[in-house]
Design a protein around this motif. Structure first.
Motif, PDB file in Angstrom:
ATOM      1  N   UNK A  10       0.838  -1.205   0.000  1.00  0.00           N
ATOM      2  CA  UNK A  10       0.000   0.000   0.000  1.00  0.00           C
ATOM      3  C   UNK A  10       0.869   1.250   0.000  1.00  0.00           C
ATOM      4  N   UNK A  11       1.882   1.267   0.852  1.00  0.00           N
ATOM      5  CA  UNK A  11       2.770   2.424   0.947  1.00  0.00           C
ATOM      6  C   UNK A  11       3.511   2.661  -0.370  1.00  0.00           C
ATOM      7  N   UNK A  12       3.977   1.601  -0.980  1.00  0.00           N
ATOM      8  CA  UNK A  12       4.671   1.713  -2.266  1.00  0.00           C
ATOM      9  C   UNK A  12       3.737   2.281  -3.334  1.00  0.00           C
ATOM     10  N   UNK A  13       2.500   1.820  -3.334  1.00  0.00           N
ATOM     11  CA  UNK A  13       1.512   2.299  -4.302  1.00  0.00           C
ATOM     12  C   UNK A  13       1.200   3.780  -4.065  1.00  0.00           C
ATOM     13  N   UNK A  14       1.020   4.156  -2.826  1.00  0.00           N
ATOM     14  CA  UNK A  14       0.759   5.559  -2.478  1.00  0.00           C
ATOM     15  C   UNK A  14       1.894   6.451  -3.002  1.00  0.00           C
ATOM     16  N   UNK A  48      -4.131   4.969   1.131  1.00  0.00           N
ATOM     17  CA  UNK A  48      -3.814   5.607   2.413  1.00  0.00           C
ATOM     18  C   UNK A  48      -4.922   5.348   3.439  1.00  0.00           C
ATOM     19  N   UNK A  49      -6.158   5.446   2.993  1.00  0.00           N
ATOM     20  CA  UNK A  49      -7.286   5.182   3.894  1.00  0.00           C
ATOM     21  C   UNK A  49      -7.272   3.739   4.364  1.00  0.00           C
ATOM     22  N   UNK A  50      -7.013   2.833   3.438  1.00  0.00           N
ATOM     23  CA  UNK A  50      -6.968   1.416   3.798  1.00  0.00           C
ATOM     24  C   UNK A  50      -5.836   1.142   4.784  1.00  0.00           C
ATOM     25  N   UNK A  51      -4.684   1.723   4.555  1.00  0.00           N
ATOM     26  CA  UNK A  51      -3.564   1.527   5.486  1.00  0.00           C
ATOM     27  C   UNK A  51      -3.926   2.020   6.883  1.00  0.00           C
ATOM     28  N   UNK A  52      -4.610   3.141   6.975  1.00  0.00           N
ATOM     29  CA  UNK A  52      -5.045   3.668   8.273  1.00  0.00           C
ATOM     30  C   UNK A  52      -6.016   2.712   8.962  1.00  0.00           C
ATOM     31  N   UNK A  53      -6.964   2.186   8.210  1.00  0.00           N
ATOM     32  CA  UNK A  53      -7.967   1.267   8.775  1.00  0.00           C
ATOM     33  C   UNK A  53      -7.315  -0.040   9.226  1.00  0.00           C
ATOM     34  N   UNK A  54      -6.379  -0.558   8.435  1.00  0.00           N
ATOM     35  CA  UNK A  54      -5.723  -1.823   8.788  1.00  0.00           C
ATOM     36  C   UNK A  54      -4.920  -1.712  10.079  1.00  0.00           C
ATOM     37  N   UNK A  55      -4.538  -0.514  10.448  1.00  0.00           N
ATOM     38  CA  UNK A  55      -3.784  -0.311  11.685  1.00  0.00           C
ATOM     39  C   UNK A  55      -4.670  -0.429  12.923  1.00  0.00           C
ATOM     40  N   UNK A  68     -10.193  -0.703  -2.962  1.00  0.00           N
ATOM     41  CA  UNK A  68      -8.793  -0.425  -3.240  1.00  0.00           C
ATOM     42  C   UNK A  68      -8.299  -1.300  -4.396  1.00  0.00           C
ATOM     43  N   UNK A  69      -8.682  -2.548  -4.390  1.00  0.00           N
ATOM     44  CA  UNK A  69      -8.311  -3.456  -5.486  1.00  0.00           C
ATOM     45  C   UNK A  69      -8.789  -2.895  -6.825  1.00  0.00           C
ATOM     46  N   UNK A  70     -10.016  -2.412  -6.851  1.00  0.00           N
ATOM     47  CA  UNK A  70     -10.592  -1.876  -8.090  1.00  0.00           C
ATOM     48  C   UNK A  70      -9.887  -0.600  -8.545  1.00  0.00           C
ATOM     49  N   UNK A  71      -9.633   0.324  -7.628  1.00  0.00           N
ATOM     50  CA  UNK A  71      -8.987   1.577  -8.050  1.00  0.00           C
ATOM     51  C   UNK A  71      -7.531   1.346  -8.436  1.00  0.00           C
ATOM     52  N   UNK A  72      -6.864   0.391  -7.809  1.00  0.00           N
ATOM     53  CA  UNK A  72      -5.499   0.053  -8.212  1.00  0.00           C
ATOM     54  C   UNK A  72      -5.496  -0.506  -9.634  1.00  0.00           C
TER      55      UNK A  72
END
Length: 107
Positions: A10-14, A48-55, A68-72
């Motif tokens: 996720x971070x790499x993609x961001x 970024x939103x997904x990374x925040x939620x996963x924390x 996130x899968x779809x927008x990626x």
């Protein structure tokens, strides 16, 4: 931390999406890059939103992972249409993140 590999994707993609969007602004034919810039921005925000939620321990992120899968996927498809190195690098990062989302959902 759980999901560390996923968070790294996720971070790499961001990072790639933000860099790509900024680099697109320097392209000669800016009009041609508008969709790319917009998809980069949406993808970076979703990741970024997904990374925040996963924390957050115990948070149900399934719906956001699917989004996130779809927008990626959409961002990768757009970036793959452009020959610039920053777009190609972004597409690769988005594809890796898309695969990480699929892996997360399959677990």
């Amino acid at each position: 931390m759980r999901n560390q590999e996923f968070l790294n994707k996720l971070s790499n993609c961001i990072n790639h999406c933000n860099y790509c969007a900024d680099a697109c602004l320097d392209e000669d034919n800016l009009k041609k890059m508008v969709d790319c810039i917009r998809k980069d921005k949406v993808c970076a925000s979703a990741c970024a939103s997904l990374a925040d939620i996963l924390a957050i321990k115990g948070a149900n992120a399934t719906g956001l992972v699917k989004y996130c899968e779809q927008v990626c996927k959409e961002c990768a498809e757009e970036c793959e249409q452009h020959e610039t190195q920053h777009c190609q690098d972004c597409a690769k990062a988005c594809r890796e993140c898309e695969e990480a989302c699929k892996k997360y959902l399959a677990a």
